[in-house]
Scaffold this motif. Sequence first.
Motif, short mmCIF file in Angstrom:
data_model
loop_
_atom_site.label_atom_id
_atom_site.label_comp_id
_atom_site.label_asym_id
_atom_site.label_seq_id
_atom_site.Cartn_x
_atom_site.Cartn_y
_atom_site.Cartn_z
N LYS A 3 13.75 23.98 -16.88
CA LYS A 3 12.49 23.29 -16.65
C LYS A 3 12.55 21.87 -17.17
N ALA A 4 11.84 20.98 -16.48
CA ALA A 4 11.78 19.59 -16.91
C ALA A 4 10.40 19.00 -16.61
N VAL A 5 10.04 17.98 -17.36
CA VAL A 5 8.82 17.21 -17.13
C VAL A 5 9.24 15.76 -16.96
N ALA A 6 8.79 15.13 -15.87
CA ALA A 6 9.15 13.74 -15.59
C ALA A 6 8.11 12.79 -16.17
N TYR A 7 8.60 11.69 -16.76
CA TYR A 7 7.70 10.68 -17.33
C TYR A 7 8.07 9.31 -16.77
N TYR A 8 7.10 8.65 -16.14
CA TYR A 8 7.31 7.33 -15.55
C TYR A 8 6.44 6.31 -16.26
N ARG A 9 6.84 5.06 -16.19
CA ARG A 9 6.08 3.99 -16.80
C ARG A 9 6.00 2.81 -15.84
N VAL A 10 4.78 2.33 -15.60
CA VAL A 10 4.58 1.11 -14.82
C VAL A 10 3.72 0.16 -15.64
N SER A 11 3.84 -1.13 -15.36
CA SER A 11 3.19 -2.13 -16.20
C SER A 11 1.77 -2.46 -15.77
N THR A 12 1.47 -2.35 -14.50
CA THR A 12 0.15 -2.75 -14.03
C THR A 12 -0.39 -1.74 -13.04
N LYS A 13 -1.71 -1.69 -12.95
CA LYS A 13 -2.34 -0.79 -11.99
C LYS A 13 -2.01 -1.18 -10.56
N ARG A 14 -1.68 -2.44 -10.33
CA ARG A 14 -1.35 -2.88 -8.97
C ARG A 14 -0.09 -2.22 -8.47
N GLN A 15 0.77 -1.75 -9.41
CA GLN A 15 1.98 -1.05 -8.97
C GLN A 15 1.63 0.32 -8.39
N LEU A 34 11.74 -1.03 -13.48
CA LEU A 34 11.84 -0.17 -12.30
C LEU A 34 10.46 0.13 -11.75
N GLY A 35 10.29 -0.03 -10.45
CA GLY A 35 9.03 0.34 -9.82
C GLY A 35 8.87 1.85 -9.82
N LEU A 36 7.64 2.30 -9.58
CA LEU A 36 7.35 3.73 -9.63
C LEU A 36 8.20 4.50 -8.63
N GLU A 37 8.29 3.99 -7.40
CA GLU A 37 9.07 4.69 -6.37
C GLU A 37 10.53 4.84 -6.80
N TYR A 52 17.72 20.90 -12.83
CA TYR A 52 16.39 20.96 -13.43
C TYR A 52 15.32 21.16 -12.36
N ASP A 53 14.30 21.93 -12.71
CA ASP A 53 13.13 22.09 -11.87
C ASP A 53 12.00 21.29 -12.52
N ILE A 54 11.51 20.25 -11.83
CA ILE A 54 10.46 19.39 -12.39
C ILE A 54 9.12 20.09 -12.27
N ALA A 55 8.58 20.51 -13.42
CA ALA A 55 7.33 21.26 -13.44
C ALA A 55 6.11 20.36 -13.34
N ALA A 56 6.23 19.12 -13.83
CA ALA A 56 5.09 18.20 -13.82
C ALA A 56 5.60 16.76 -13.92
N GLU A 57 4.76 15.83 -13.47
CA GLU A 57 5.09 14.41 -13.55
C GLU A 57 3.92 13.67 -14.20
N TYR A 58 4.24 12.75 -15.09
CA TYR A 58 3.21 11.96 -15.75
C TYR A 58 3.57 10.48 -15.63
N THR A 59 2.59 9.67 -15.27
CA THR A 59 2.81 8.23 -15.11
C THR A 59 1.92 7.46 -16.06
N GLU A 60 2.54 6.64 -16.88
CA GLU A 60 1.81 5.81 -17.85
C GLU A 60 1.59 4.43 -17.25
N VAL A 61 0.35 4.00 -17.18
CA VAL A 61 0.03 2.65 -16.73
C VAL A 61 -0.24 1.82 -17.98
N GLU A 62 0.71 0.95 -18.31
CA GLU A 62 0.60 0.16 -19.54
C GLU A 62 -0.18 -1.12 -19.32
N SER A 63 -0.93 -1.46 -20.34
CA SER A 63 -1.58 -2.77 -20.37
C SER A 63 -1.08 -3.46 -21.62
#
Length: 228
Positions: A3-15, A34-37, A52-63
């Motif tokens: 099992k795995a959980v994916a974590y992404y990070r983008v800098s702005t909501k416009r992404q 890196l862009g979200l895609e 790995y089987d990705i059970a969930a994905e979480y995206t952090e929108v940083e300000s």
Amino acid sequence: MKKAVAYYRVSTKRQLKDWPGHDPETMEKEVTGLGLEAQQMAVERFAVAQGYDIAAEYTEVESGRKNKRPQLLTALTQCRKERATLIIAKLDRLGRNVAFISNLMESKVEFKAVDNPHASRVMLHMLAAFAEHEAEQIGTRTKEALAAAKRRGIVLGKNGRVLGKKNKIAADQFAEIMRPIIDGLKAEGFITIRSIRDELNSRNVPTYRNNGQKWHIPNVFALLKRIY
């Protein structure tokens, strides 16, 4: 399957605008982060290759408030609950964020970085030490440079503008003060105006006005235009 959980990070909501239907040709992407895609594709390929089987994905929108990482904390909680591995796309960018490092180390959750699959907790300690040291060094160099400029007779007004005819001279002087800082950021891989803006703010580098104002795309663009 693991099992795995994916974590992404983008800098702005416009992404995240209109995701996933937004046209990739016009979607804003931060090259160094890196862009979200791109992050999603990298993590998915890694998960398939490593079983790995990705059970969930979480995206952090940083300000500007980078110490707030609610999505990371939620991802780590799920990893502990399901004994899953946290997978991130790019360690070198996240590794400069002390909040990310400390949260990951304290969680004791296993993690994998697509761009550095052999990264260990020892490496995280080193990245944390480097990030803290570099932030301190940039702050010190900036203060020293500003003090030296004042000793040369550059007088700043209330809003950071030089009085009278010294305005252009002061702006040019400030650009020269910032030149080694910008060169250093570019050497680290921060090459877009957006990423340079984010790093200047995260490292608390003062602006030309020097009154607590944050860096924004227009003043970063103006600074780069003066320097180069």
